[in-house]
Design a protein around this motif. Structure first.
Motif, PDB file in Angstrom:
ATOM      1  N   GLY A   1       9.157  14.823   5.561  1.00  0.00           N
ATOM      2  CA  GLY A   1       9.919  13.801   4.851  1.00  0.00           C
ATOM      3  C   GLY A   1       9.563  12.419   5.354  1.00  0.00           C
ATOM      4  O   GLY A   1       9.342  12.219   6.550  1.00  0.00           O
ATOM      5  N   ALA A   2       9.473  11.472   4.425  1.00  0.00           N
ATOM      6  CA  ALA A   2       9.268  10.063   4.766  1.00  0.00           C
ATOM      7  C   ALA A   2      10.264   9.240   3.969  1.00  0.00           C
ATOM      8  O   ALA A   2      10.479   9.496   2.788  1.00  0.00           O
ATOM      9  N   GLY A   3      10.867   8.262   4.610  1.00  0.00           N
ATOM     10  CA  GLY A   3      11.805   7.396   3.920  1.00  0.00           C
ATOM     11  C   GLY A   3      11.522   5.948   4.237  1.00  0.00           C
ATOM     12  O   GLY A   3      11.257   5.600   5.388  1.00  0.00           O
ATOM     13  N   VAL A   4      11.535   5.118   3.204  1.00  0.00           N
ATOM     14  CA  VAL A   4      11.363   3.677   3.392  1.00  0.00           C
ATOM     15  C   VAL A   4      12.317   2.970   2.442  1.00  0.00           C
ATOM     16  O   VAL A   4      12.495   3.393   1.305  1.00  0.00           O
ATOM     17  N   SER A   5      12.944   1.919   2.912  1.00  0.00           N
ATOM     18  CA  SER A   5      13.940   1.247   2.080  1.00  0.00           C
ATOM     19  C   SER A   5      13.283   0.250   1.139  1.00  0.00           C
ATOM     20  O   SER A   5      12.115  -0.105   1.284  1.00  0.00           O
ATOM     21  N   THR A   6      14.069  -0.234   0.184  1.00  0.00           N
ATOM     22  CA  THR A   6      13.564  -1.240  -0.749  1.00  0.00           C
ATOM     23  C   THR A   6      13.485  -2.610  -0.088  1.00  0.00           C
ATOM     24  O   THR A   6      13.127  -3.592  -0.736  1.00  0.00           O
ATOM     25  N   CYS A   7      13.807  -2.680   1.205  1.00  0.00           N
ATOM     26  CA  CYS A   7      13.626  -3.906   1.989  1.00  0.00           C
ATOM     27  C   CYS A   7      12.213  -4.008   2.557  1.00  0.00           C
ATOM     28  O   CYS A   7      11.850  -5.043   3.117  1.00  0.00           O
ATOM     29  N   ALA A   8      11.420  -2.961   2.474  1.00  0.00           N
ATOM     30  CA  ALA A   8      10.058  -2.992   3.019  1.00  0.00           C
ATOM     31  C   ALA A   8       9.244  -4.068   2.306  1.00  0.00           C
ATOM     32  O   ALA A   8       9.455  -4.334   1.125  1.00  0.00           O
ATOM     33  N   PRO A   9       8.309  -4.701   3.004  1.00  0.00           N
ATOM     34  CA  PRO A   9       7.495  -5.767   2.364  1.00  0.00           C
ATOM     35  C   PRO A   9       6.710  -5.237   1.185  1.00  0.00           C
ATOM     36  O   PRO A   9       6.212  -4.107   1.193  1.00  0.00           O
ATOM     37  N   THR A  10       6.612  -6.059   0.143  1.00  0.00           N
ATOM     38  CA  THR A  10       5.903  -5.643  -1.062  1.00  0.00           C
ATOM     39  C   THR A  10       4.540  -6.331  -1.195  1.00  0.00           C
ATOM     40  O   THR A  10       3.704  -5.874  -1.959  1.00  0.00           O
ATOM     41  N   ASP A  11       4.325  -7.412  -0.447  1.00  0.00           N
ATOM     42  CA  ASP A  11       3.029  -8.087  -0.504  1.00  0.00           C
ATOM     43  C   ASP A  11       2.025  -7.347   0.345  1.00  0.00           C
ATOM     44  O   ASP A  11       2.388  -6.688   1.336  1.00  0.00           O
ATOM     45  N   LEU A  12       0.750  -7.464   0.006  1.00  0.00           N
ATOM     46  CA  LEU A  12      -0.304  -6.750   0.714  1.00  0.00           C
ATOM     47  C   LEU A  12      -0.406  -7.253   2.145  1.00  0.00           C
ATOM     48  O   LEU A  12      -0.558  -8.437   2.399  1.00  0.00           O
ATOM     49  N   ILE A  13      -0.260  -6.319   3.094  1.00  0.00           N
ATOM     50  CA  ILE A  13      -0.343  -6.639   4.510  1.00  0.00           C
ATOM     51  C   ILE A  13      -1.455  -5.818   5.145  1.00  0.00           C
ATOM     52  O   ILE A  13      -1.496  -4.616   4.972  1.00  0.00           O
TER      53      ILE A  13
ATOM     54  N   ARG B   1       0.839  -1.202   0.000  1.00  0.00           N
ATOM     55  CA  ARG B   1       0.000   0.000   0.000  1.00  0.00           C
ATOM     56  C   ARG B   1       0.873   1.250   0.000  1.00  0.00           C
ATOM     57  O   ARG B   1       2.064   1.198   0.287  1.00  0.00           O
ATOM     58  N   TYR B   2       0.218   2.382  -0.283  1.00  0.00           N
ATOM     59  CA  TYR B   2       0.904   3.672  -0.297  1.00  0.00           C
ATOM     60  C   TYR B   2       0.417   4.493   0.879  1.00  0.00           C
ATOM     61  O   TYR B   2      -0.791   4.615   1.112  1.00  0.00           O
ATOM     62  N   TYR B   3       1.359   5.068   1.607  1.00  0.00           N
ATOM     63  CA  TYR B   3       1.040   5.876   2.785  1.00  0.00           C
ATOM     64  C   TYR B   3       1.370   7.335   2.494  1.00  0.00           C
ATOM     65  O   TYR B   3       2.495   7.671   2.109  1.00  0.00           O
ATOM     66  N   ILE B   4       0.362   8.178   2.667  1.00  0.00           N
ATOM     67  CA  ILE B   4       0.494   9.612   2.399  1.00  0.00           C
ATOM     68  C   ILE B   4       0.451  10.355   3.730  1.00  0.00           C
ATOM     69  O   ILE B   4      -0.448  10.131   4.547  1.00  0.00           O
TER      70      ILE B   4
ATOM     71  N   GLY C   1      -1.779  14.403   8.910  1.00  0.00           N
ATOM     72  CA  GLY C   1      -2.605  13.212   8.980  1.00  0.00           C
ATOM     73  C   GLY C   1      -1.989  12.116   8.142  1.00  0.00           C
ATOM     74  O   GLY C   1      -1.177  12.380   7.247  1.00  0.00           O
ATOM     75  N   ILE C   2      -2.351  10.861   8.435  1.00  0.00           N
ATOM     76  CA  ILE C   2      -1.821   9.716   7.695  1.00  0.00           C
ATOM     77  C   ILE C   2      -2.953   9.065   6.906  1.00  0.00           C
ATOM     78  O   ILE C   2      -4.025   8.773   7.460  1.00  0.00           O
ATOM     79  N   TYR C   3      -2.711   8.831   5.619  1.00  0.00           N
ATOM     80  CA  TYR C   3      -3.726   8.266   4.724  1.00  0.00           C
ATOM     81  C   TYR C   3      -3.119   7.078   3.985  1.00  0.00           C
ATOM     82  O   TYR C   3      -1.923   7.049   3.709  1.00  0.00           O
ATOM     83  N   ARG C   4      -3.989   6.118   3.627  1.00  0.00           N
ATOM     84  CA  ARG C   4      -3.507   4.883   2.992  1.00  0.00           C
ATOM     85  C   ARG C   4      -4.295   4.598   1.726  1.00  0.00           C
ATOM     86  O   ARG C   4      -5.518   4.733   1.686  1.00  0.00           O
ATOM     87  N   VAL C   5      -3.571   4.198   0.679  1.00  0.00           N
ATOM     88  CA  VAL C   5      -4.186   3.885  -0.610  1.00  0.00           C
ATOM     89  C   VAL C   5      -3.751   2.488  -1.027  1.00  0.00           C
ATOM     90  O   VAL C   5      -2.562   2.155  -0.965  1.00  0.00           O
ATOM     91  N   THR C   6      -4.702   1.663  -1.453  1.00  0.00           N
ATOM     92  CA  THR C   6      -4.402   0.320  -1.936  1.00  0.00           C
ATOM     93  C   THR C   6      -4.438   0.328  -3.455  1.00  0.00           C
ATOM     94  O   THR C   6      -5.407   0.806  -4.054  1.00  0.00           O
ATOM     95  N   PRO C   7      -3.390  -0.174  -4.113  1.00  0.00           N
ATOM     96  CA  PRO C   7      -3.396  -0.221  -5.582  1.00  0.00           C
ATOM     97  C   PRO C   7      -4.635  -0.921  -6.110  1.00  0.00           C
ATOM     98  O   PRO C   7      -5.104  -1.914  -5.545  1.00  0.00           O
TER      99      PRO C   7
END
Length: 308
Positions: free
Chosen positions: A296-308, A258-261, A272-278
């Motif tokens: 600023g928000a940072g997340v590495s390419t190690c973050a899970p890619t499957d829907l959680i 998911r995408y976190y805004i 505020g924190i918002y979430r979007v599901t592809p």
């Protein structure tokens, strides 16, 4: 990657000075072990599929699993989307004349924070300690920009730092340039123009995404890494239903499919924190008024890619 923009971002708005855990079971980053048959497992018997370059999720450091946030008052935070935990790590004391503007995090869980003095600083996600990098500011007209690391190929341990921005006075004006930074030499190269001033995030599946708060409509878009063209767009204008949305601060991160805004409008007390599901146009409100102005928000390419 978008991120609050931040002081420089809205000429028309006075930025507000705002006040300011547990791990999920079945953690996809649990260190792997070798089974009798020579294949890797997660320690509980579940096989781990090797990536194309031979690496696996277990090659990532544990800290690289989470989203990290920085606010306009130098607070560094860890956000764990599965539990909703928001943890203070510390306060940045970078050798800077400015304040944070954007952030990216690499696979070693090292944060790189761009300040509005146009310089990039290296920040520990363990204790918020900060040192200067040798990045030379204002290369190719990139004064301020959103930023995010993206895997070079799906599942690869190699990654590239992408940026999108330009002259300081142009942030939030509806147009910027996509580029990349070679973090070995700290040199910048230009890719192409984009409509809007996005914050960027990358995925372990080699996709580059941006949150465009000043787009028409406000949107999340997948960008072509070689041309800057839009591949996919998700309308997220319901985040700010104002007749004329006026973003005051924004940030963006991918996690768990998911995408976190992280968004603060001109009249919001804090982010505020918002979430979007592809595949969905539904924008979920995760939390309002978190007490920080997230830039600023940072997340590495190690973050899970499957829907959680």
């Amino acid at each position: 990657m978008p991120t609050a923009r931040r002081t420089a971002l809205l000429v028309a708005i006075t930025a507000l000075a705002l006040p300011g855990c547990s791990e999920r079971s079945g953690d996809p980053f649990r260190p792997g072990t070798l089974s009798d048959g020579g294949s890797q497992s997660d320690g509980g018997g579940t096989p781990i599929t090797p990536r194309p370059d031979g690496s696996t999720a277990s090659s990532c450091v544990a800290q690289a699993r989470w989203i990290y946030l920085v606010d306009s008052a130098n607070a560094l935070l860890r956000y764990e989307p599965d539990s909703g935990s928001l943890t203070s790590i510390g306060t940045l004391a970078c050798p800077s004349s400015g304040t944070p503007f954007s952030m990216a995090v690499d696979r070693n869980a090292t944060a790189y924070v761009l300040h509005n003095d146009h310089r990039i600083y290296r920040v520990s996600t363990t204790d918020a300690s900060c040192t200067a990098t040798t990045f030379a500011p204002d290369q190719m007209g990139f004064e301020l920009f959103g930023m995010g690391f993206v895997a070079d190929a799906s599942g690869s341990a190699n990654e590239t730092l992408f940026i999108s921005g330009g002259p300081e006075e142009g942030i939030g004006s509806g147009r910027s340039v996509l580029g990349r930074i070679d973090v070995g030499s700290w040199t910048v190269s230009r890719i192409g123009n984009v409509d809007g001033s996005p914050e960027l995030t990358g995925t372990g599946t080699a996709e580059l995404w941006g949150f465009f708060p000043d787009g028409d409509p406000m949107a999340v878009r997948q960008l072509d890494k070689t041309t800057a063209a839009t591949i996919t767009e998700i309308d997220v204008s319901s985040i700010d239903p104002s007749i004329i949305p006026t973003p005051a601060a924004w940030a963006f991160a991918f996690w768990g499919g998911r995408y976190y805004i992280f968004y603060q409008g001109a009249f919001d007390d804090s982010t505020g924190i918002y979430r979007v599901t592809p595949g969905s146009t539904n924008v979920e409100t995760v939390r309002t008024d978190i007490g920080y102005r997230i830039v600023g928000a940072g997340v590495s390419t190690c973050a899970p890619t499957d829907l959680i």
